[in-house]
Design a protein around this motif. Structure first.
Motif, mmCIF file in Angstrom:
data_model
loop_
_atom_site.group_PDB
_atom_site.id
_atom_site.type_symbol
_atom_site.label_atom_id
_atom_site.label_comp_id
_atom_site.label_asym_id
_atom_site.label_seq_id
_atom_site.Cartn_x
_atom_site.Cartn_y
_atom_site.Cartn_z
ATOM 1 N N VAL A 7 32.128 -21.344 71.083
ATOM 2 C CA VAL A 7 33.193 -20.763 71.900
ATOM 3 C C VAL A 7 34.561 -21.197 71.398
ATOM 4 C CG1 VAL A 7 33.166 -22.572 73.680
ATOM 5 C CG2 VAL A 7 33.975 -20.291 74.250
ATOM 6 N N ASP A 10 35.232 -18.838 68.670
ATOM 7 C CA ASP A 10 35.582 -17.518 69.210
ATOM 8 C C ASP A 10 36.985 -17.520 69.799
ATOM 9 O OD1 ASP A 10 33.236 -16.360 68.428
ATOM 10 O OD2 ASP A 10 32.291 -16.372 70.402
ATOM 11 N N LEU A 11 37.382 -18.624 70.419
ATOM 12 C CA LEU A 11 38.745 -18.742 70.929
ATOM 13 C C LEU A 11 39.745 -18.619 69.785
ATOM 14 C CD1 LEU A 11 40.967 -19.453 72.962
ATOM 15 C CD2 LEU A 11 40.333 -21.875 72.687
ATOM 16 N N ALA A 129 33.142 -26.967 76.684
ATOM 17 C CA ALA A 129 32.878 -25.541 76.439
ATOM 18 C C ALA A 129 33.523 -24.681 77.509
ATOM 19 C CB ALA A 129 31.372 -25.291 76.389
ATOM 20 N N SER A 130 33.510 -25.141 78.754
ATOM 21 C CA SER A 130 34.112 -24.366 79.843
ATOM 22 C C SER A 130 35.626 -24.270 79.674
ATOM 23 C CB SER A 130 33.763 -24.989 81.189
ATOM 24 O OG SER A 130 32.382 -24.917 81.432
ATOM 25 N N THR A 133 36.243 -21.774 77.066
ATOM 26 C CA THR A 133 35.948 -20.451 77.603
ATOM 27 C C THR A 133 37.092 -19.954 78.466
ATOM 28 O OG1 THR A 133 33.568 -20.883 77.580
ATOM 29 C CG2 THR A 133 34.333 -19.132 79.020
ATOM 30 N N MET A 137 39.228 -16.601 77.874
ATOM 31 C CA MET A 137 39.362 -15.588 78.924
ATOM 32 C C MET A 137 40.827 -15.205 79.126
ATOM 33 S SD MET A 137 40.405 -15.633 82.394
ATOM 34 C CE MET A 137 40.021 -17.311 82.930
ATOM 35 N N ARG A 159 32.660 -11.381 72.020
ATOM 36 C CA ARG A 159 33.324 -12.523 72.640
ATOM 37 C C ARG A 159 33.459 -12.352 74.152
ATOM 38 N NH1 ARG A 159 36.609 -11.878 67.899
ATOM 39 N NH2 ARG A 159 38.269 -10.893 69.096
ATOM 40 N N HIS A 162 31.596 -14.625 76.784
ATOM 41 C CA HIS A 162 32.172 -15.836 77.374
ATOM 42 C C HIS A 162 32.964 -15.505 78.642
ATOM 43 C CE1 HIS A 162 31.043 -17.856 73.696
ATOM 44 N NE2 HIS A 162 31.854 -17.102 72.971
ATOM 45 N N ARG A 165 30.573 -14.693 81.452
ATOM 46 C CA ARG A 165 29.896 -15.881 81.956
ATOM 47 C C ARG A 165 30.792 -16.679 82.894
ATOM 48 N NH1 ARG A 165 29.181 -21.326 80.433
ATOM 49 N NH2 ARG A 165 27.088 -22.140 80.877
ATOM 50 N N ILE A 166 32.064 -16.865 82.530
ATOM 51 C CA ILE A 166 32.930 -17.635 83.404
ATOM 52 C C ILE A 166 33.229 -16.860 84.682
ATOM 53 C CG2 ILE A 166 35.201 -16.919 82.528
ATOM 54 C CD1 ILE A 166 36.044 -19.861 82.673
ATOM 55 N N CYS A 218 34.501 -7.834 83.131
ATOM 56 C CA CYS A 218 35.535 -8.723 82.618
ATOM 57 C C CYS A 218 36.926 -8.249 83.049
ATOM 58 C CB CYS A 218 35.450 -8.807 81.100
ATOM 59 S SG CYS A 218 33.934 -9.601 80.494
#
Length: 270
Positions: A7, A10-11, A129-130, A133, A137, A159, A162, A165-166, A218
């Motif tokens: 992640v 990906d960020l 990780a959160s 994420t 986001m 992506r 993520h 998921r959040i 999203c």
């Protein structure tokens, strides 16, 4: 999600794609209005820079972050807008440099954080990780506003997993932010990703269910489109209420976008 590396990578990609949209803008381009009322492109990048640096403080300087929380509590209805307004006053080149340096420092801090570490935040504490994420986001959501201001389409990518998921994990926080008691039972969420694969969360036999495109979920969870303009379906009264209040971001509920405003333009998935 024990290994935060994917992640964080990906960020970086999400940030670099947004950077490419603004890197060559003229000073006038930075002053273009975005769909967020009162916010220009400069406001959007200033907000990302401010929150990246707040996240860096949360990861590396808990006392410093505590001071930021106290500032937020002193002006809960204004601190986000005030921070963006102050940052947007900078010279665009200086703002761009500050954003690049801040996100690079945060990425390094996240990559070197101790395994199992948890950091304070404006909502519940976050694991490495959160935290990454949450930054992805916000980068994606504010990037949508910038792309809209520039008339650019940004294709949805994997992506978004993520972000979805959040958004799912923030269900109880969204209820609490609205002064509501979170439902006791878990929900089933089934979302179709940009590549056509199914992303699932929660037990298969749950009576409260949400289904639809992952992109739409999203957009809802980041308040970039109104529920009425999205193809999401709720089964059960609790799931239905959640779709009215969903938010993936910390802090008080936002006003969101009005019904009928449509959804941000999207290119072909990739």
């Amino acid at each position: 999600m024990s290994d935060p590396t994917p992640v964080i990578d990906d960020l970086r990609e999400e940030s670099e794609e947004l950077d490419a949209l603004v890197a060559e803008l003229s000073p006038e381009g930075w002053r273009r209005a975005t769909p967020a009322p009162g916010w220009t492109i400069a406001h959007q990048i200033a907000h990302l820079n401010w929150t990246d640096r707040a996240a860096l403080a949360a990861v590396t300087n808990e006392d410093g972050f505590r001071a930021l929380v106290e500032q937020a509590l002193a002006a809960p209805d204004r601190y986000v807008d005030d921070g963006a307004e102050e940052g947007a006053k900078q010279d665009p080149a200086a703002l761009l440099t500050a954003w690049r340096e801040g996100r690079a420092a945060l990425a390094e801090a996240l990559r070197t954080a101790a395994p199992g570490a948890r950091f304070p935040w404006y909502g519940p504490p976050m694991a490495t990780a959160s935290m990454a994420t949450a930054r992805l986001m916000e980068t994606w959501a504010h990037g949508l506003d910038i792309a809209a201001a520039l008339g650019v389409t940004r294709p949805p990518t994997g992506r978004l997993r993520h972000v979805a998921r959040i958004g799912v994990r923030a269900r109880d926080f969204a209820h609490a932010a609205h002064g509501l008691t979170p439902p006791a039972e878990p929900f089933r969420v089934e979302l179709t990703g940009p590549g056509g694969d199914l992303w699932t969360y929660g037990p298969e036999d749950a009576t409260q269910r949400v289904t639809g495109p992952a992109l739409d979920f999203c957009l809802l969870a980041t308040q970039r489109a109104h529920r009425a303009d999205l193809a999401l379906t709720a089964e059960g009264p609790d799931a239905d209420r959640w779709l009215d209040i969903a938010q993936a971001f910390a802090g008080p509920p936002g006003a969101g976008r009005p019904p009928g405003a449509g959804r941000p333009a999207q290119g072909e998935p990739r």
